[in-house]
Design an enzyme around this catalytic site. Structure first.
Site, mmCIF file in Angstrom:
data_model
loop_
_atom_site.group_PDB
_atom_site.id
_atom_site.type_symbol
_atom_site.label_atom_id
_atom_site.label_comp_id
_atom_site.label_asym_id
_atom_site.label_seq_id
_atom_site.Cartn_x
_atom_site.Cartn_y
_atom_site.Cartn_z
ATOM 1 N N HIS A 118 40.013 -9.512 151.199
ATOM 2 C CA HIS A 118 39.643 -10.773 150.569
ATOM 3 C C HIS A 118 40.018 -11.907 151.514
ATOM 4 O O HIS A 118 41.087 -11.883 152.121
ATOM 5 C CB HIS A 118 40.422 -10.911 149.258
ATOM 6 C CG HIS A 118 40.228 -12.215 148.563
ATOM 7 N ND1 HIS A 118 41.275 -13.041 148.222
ATOM 8 C CD2 HIS A 118 39.105 -12.845 148.156
ATOM 9 C CE1 HIS A 118 40.808 -14.116 147.606
ATOM 10 N NE2 HIS A 118 39.505 -14.029 147.555
ATOM 11 N N ALA A 119 39.141 -12.890 151.657
ATOM 12 C CA ALA A 119 39.504 -14.067 152.454
ATOM 13 C C ALA A 119 38.787 -15.278 151.884
ATOM 14 O O ALA A 119 38.311 -15.240 150.746
ATOM 15 C CB ALA A 119 39.194 -13.841 153.918
ATOM 16 N N GLY A 120 38.694 -16.357 152.677
ATOM 17 C CA GLY A 120 38.188 -17.609 152.125
ATOM 18 C C GLY A 120 39.383 -18.420 151.668
ATOM 19 O O GLY A 120 40.476 -18.268 152.204
ATOM 20 N N ASP B 67 29.477 -9.627 143.372
ATOM 21 C CA ASP B 67 30.843 -9.957 142.954
ATOM 22 C C ASP B 67 30.816 -10.590 141.566
ATOM 23 O O ASP B 67 30.200 -11.634 141.370
ATOM 24 C CB ASP B 67 31.438 -10.954 143.969
ATOM 25 C CG ASP B 67 32.881 -11.335 143.668
ATOM 26 O OD1 ASP B 67 33.429 -10.870 142.648
ATOM 27 O OD2 ASP B 67 33.460 -12.110 144.457
ATOM 28 N N GLU C 190 32.055 -6.011 143.085
ATOM 29 C CA GLU C 190 33.443 -6.467 143.235
ATOM 30 C C GLU C 190 33.976 -7.014 141.915
ATOM 31 O O GLU C 190 33.260 -7.715 141.190
ATOM 32 C CB GLU C 190 33.452 -7.565 144.305
ATOM 33 C CG GLU C 190 34.819 -8.140 144.585
ATOM 34 C CD GLU C 190 34.797 -9.058 145.807
ATOM 35 O OE1 GLU C 190 33.906 -8.893 146.666
ATOM 36 O OE2 GLU C 190 35.658 -9.948 145.882
ATOM 37 N N ASN D 228 33.646 -11.309 139.627
ATOM 38 C CA ASN D 228 34.856 -12.067 139.277
ATOM 39 C C ASN D 228 35.386 -11.758 137.871
ATOM 40 O O ASN D 228 35.666 -12.675 137.090
ATOM 41 C CB ASN D 228 34.598 -13.569 139.426
ATOM 42 C CG ASN D 228 34.481 -13.976 140.884
ATOM 43 O OD1 ASN D 228 33.359 -14.123 141.393
ATOM 44 N ND2 ASN D 228 35.596 -14.133 141.575
ATOM 45 N N GLU E 98 41.883 -8.332 145.151
ATOM 46 C CA GLU E 98 42.371 -9.670 145.475
ATOM 47 C C GLU E 98 43.394 -10.178 144.470
ATOM 48 O O GLU E 98 44.155 -11.087 144.774
ATOM 49 C CB GLU E 98 41.206 -10.671 145.617
ATOM 50 C CG GLU E 98 40.515 -11.026 144.330
ATOM 51 C CD GLU E 98 39.434 -12.098 144.515
ATOM 52 O OE1 GLU E 98 38.320 -11.727 144.905
ATOM 53 O OE2 GLU E 98 39.699 -13.285 144.278
ATOM 54 N N LYS F 11 27.338 -11.668 150.539
ATOM 55 C CA LYS F 11 27.827 -11.411 149.178
ATOM 56 C C LYS F 11 27.262 -12.436 148.205
ATOM 57 O O LYS F 11 27.229 -13.630 148.507
ATOM 58 C CB LYS F 11 29.348 -11.425 149.136
ATOM 59 C CG LYS F 11 29.887 -10.764 147.871
ATOM 60 C CD LYS F 11 31.362 -10.435 147.994
ATOM 61 C CE LYS F 11 32.219 -11.654 147.732
ATOM 62 N NZ LYS F 11 33.647 -11.359 147.979
ATOM 63 N N LYS G 273 27.346 -13.888 144.163
ATOM 64 C CA LYS G 273 28.081 -13.933 142.893
ATOM 65 C C LYS G 273 27.136 -13.597 141.745
ATOM 66 O O LYS G 273 26.010 -14.101 141.704
ATOM 67 C CB LYS G 273 28.665 -15.340 142.685
ATOM 68 C CG LYS G 273 29.670 -15.747 143.745
ATOM 69 C CD LYS G 273 31.023 -15.105 143.514
ATOM 70 C CE LYS G 273 32.023 -15.524 144.596
ATOM 71 N NZ LYS G 273 33.366 -15.010 144.348
ATOM 72 N N ASP H 71 44.692 -8.866 149.664
ATOM 73 C CA ASP H 71 44.777 -10.320 149.831
ATOM 74 C C ASP H 71 46.086 -10.597 150.566
ATOM 75 O O ASP H 71 47.172 -10.271 150.062
ATOM 76 C CB ASP H 71 44.749 -11.012 148.472
ATOM 77 C CG ASP H 71 44.840 -12.515 148.612
ATOM 78 O OD1 ASP H 71 43.879 -13.212 148.278
ATOM 79 O OD2 ASP H 71 45.905 -13.016 149.067
ATOM 80 N N GLU I 152 35.912 -10.547 154.675
ATOM 81 C CA GLU I 152 35.208 -11.683 154.065
ATOM 82 C C GLU I 152 35.386 -12.943 154.914
ATOM 83 O O GLU I 152 36.423 -13.144 155.558
ATOM 84 C CB GLU I 152 35.773 -11.926 152.665
ATOM 85 C CG GLU I 152 35.036 -13.028 151.919
ATOM 86 C CD GLU I 152 35.412 -13.068 150.436
ATOM 87 O OE1 GLU I 152 36.470 -12.523 150.067
ATOM 88 O OE2 GLU I 152 34.627 -13.657 149.657
#
Lengths: 283, 283
Positions: B198-200, B93, B119, B95, B148, B63, B65, B171, B229
């Site tokens: 969603h993770a991290g 992504d 995303e 954001n 998320e 992925k 940004k 999430d 993720e």
């Protein structure tokens, strides 16, 4: 909403009609409705008495809480409609009690009492659900009102785009900042949907009065189907409490945003040293 | 989603295929993608190096940004697509960077790099906006992923009803409780939309691994277009950190929900007496 549209919408550019609208507000005030007469749990006698008293004080618009029990709602709505007569305004408020199908059938059962709107029929985030309810209730002449749990302009944008509400209920505090409130007022005007703010609570009436005056004088220029909620509750804690005359909000003349609380009230309720807390803890 | 549908959806009733899916997870794990290679602000050399290293470790899904500068995005997406080759998967992504029209035109400009999804193209509350973006990007073969910032099942219900997303990103912490997560998994299955969580963050990878395993074994029964993720970040603070093997989440074997942090980590970061705070305050 483009920048050009937003600037075009405000009536600020015309000093003459702006002045006329200002004069009207100073004289008559902004129309209000009362939520104080018909909370759930009041006895028949109490409901009737409160409505009768309110009528005598000049109130013509009444909101009734519904959604706990259908038979009880039918009974209470009938009693109130009989008390206030056919020409005064009745609104009903379900506080998110139902799912979509249930909302439609329940409100249909109350349609004979001619409510102007059903407020918060379902989850406040359910834009598509509110659109379905709006569509189903339109033939009955009942609009959908919501917005007190709506925290940003993006949610209101979608409610308006989807024809999911017929009354925009901004909450002066839930929406982040005065700017966010103004963005919603401007969008509502673009969609020609009246704004009827949420109020009551602690200080909400005080805080929203500035926004309704701005809406009338500078944006909507109309009082048609517009009114601001009023709850007779806790105003004694504010240095500049709202002034209600003949069921209208009278323009505040004190400086500021009317959010200052009395020093004595703040002290009395401060945790844990305030008298109110001490009393509670000694119980 | 009715109760009957919800119960019907779960694969729990069949012990044989349940066991087969469990065995597969124990052996191969659940597919993951990496967000660690392509944050904004990395130099070309760093991007290339991180992608090359990740490829060597078995990663096939990356992925990137985007959203700060279009020329820069084109440059970086080209570099990464060249490095990972045409057959590996690229996601982008934003954001929440854009409004609706901007999202469509920006992503269209990046379509030559064949991203699987865009995303958070716009405000996470804007269901109707996401629906417009989904519709515009469908002919380009690019899906919309979001979720998320989505705090309840009612929002997800509408995203699904409006065909406003093609990848559901639950999430594990933003959604209140495991139950709310499960409701979304079941709805996504009803609409046949893959869930790619969603993770991290701190502990999100640890917390979501249980949900993806449940989704595969008991609900979706599919790994098609499904992946979780992974961000290689702060796992050292957990008593049962995730185990990644060949770019797959391996099923956790420790008891519990994997949310326990090491006592030493907690102490070190406790305010204001932890060593980390003392160091910061003495700076």
């Amino acid at each position: 909403l483009t920048e050009k549209e937003a600037l075009g919408e405000t009536g600020l550019r015309c000093t003459v009609c702006g002045q006329r609208k200002e004069d009207r507000m100073m004289k008559e005030g902004y129309p209000a409705y009362t939520t104080s007469c018909a909370w759930l749990g009041y006895s028949d006698q109490q409901l009737k008495q409160l409505c009768t008293d309110a009528l005598k004080s000049g109130w013509t618009k009444f909101k009734v809480k519904v959604g706990a029990n259908l038979d009880d709602d039918i009974h209470r709505c009938r009693l109130i409609r009989q008390t206030i007569g056919p020409n005064n305004t009745l609104m009903i408020d379900a506080n998110q009690r139902w799912d979509v199908a249930e909302a439609i059938s329940w409100v249909t059962s109350l349609s004979e009492f001619k409510p102007l709107w059903i407020e918060e029929p379902t989850s406040p985030d359910d834009i598509l659900g509110h659109a379905a309810i709006s569509k189903a209730l339109a033939p009955l002449g009942i609009g959908v009102a919501t917005g007190e749990q709506c925290a940003n302009r993006v949610m209101f944008k979608q409610f308006l785009q989807a024809s999911a509400l017929q009354f925009v209920q901004i909450d002066s505090c839930r929406l982040g900042s005065v700017n966010e409130n103004l963005a919603v007022l401007l969008m509502a005007h673009k969609f020609q949907v009246p704004v009827c703010p949420h109020a009551g609570g602690v200080g909400l009436c005080e805080l929203v009065q500035h926004l309704i005056l701005f809406d009338y004088i500078c944006v909507s220029a109309s009082l048609s189907n517009r009114m601001c909620e009023y709850v007779d509750h806790l105003h004694e804690h504010f240095t500049s409490p709202v002034v209600i005359q003949n069921a209208h909000y009278m323009p505040p003349k004190d400086p500021g945003y009317s959010c200052e609380m009395l020093e004595s009230s703040v002290q009395r309720h401060q945790y844990p040293e305030g008298d109110t807390w001490k009393l509670l803890m000694n119980k």
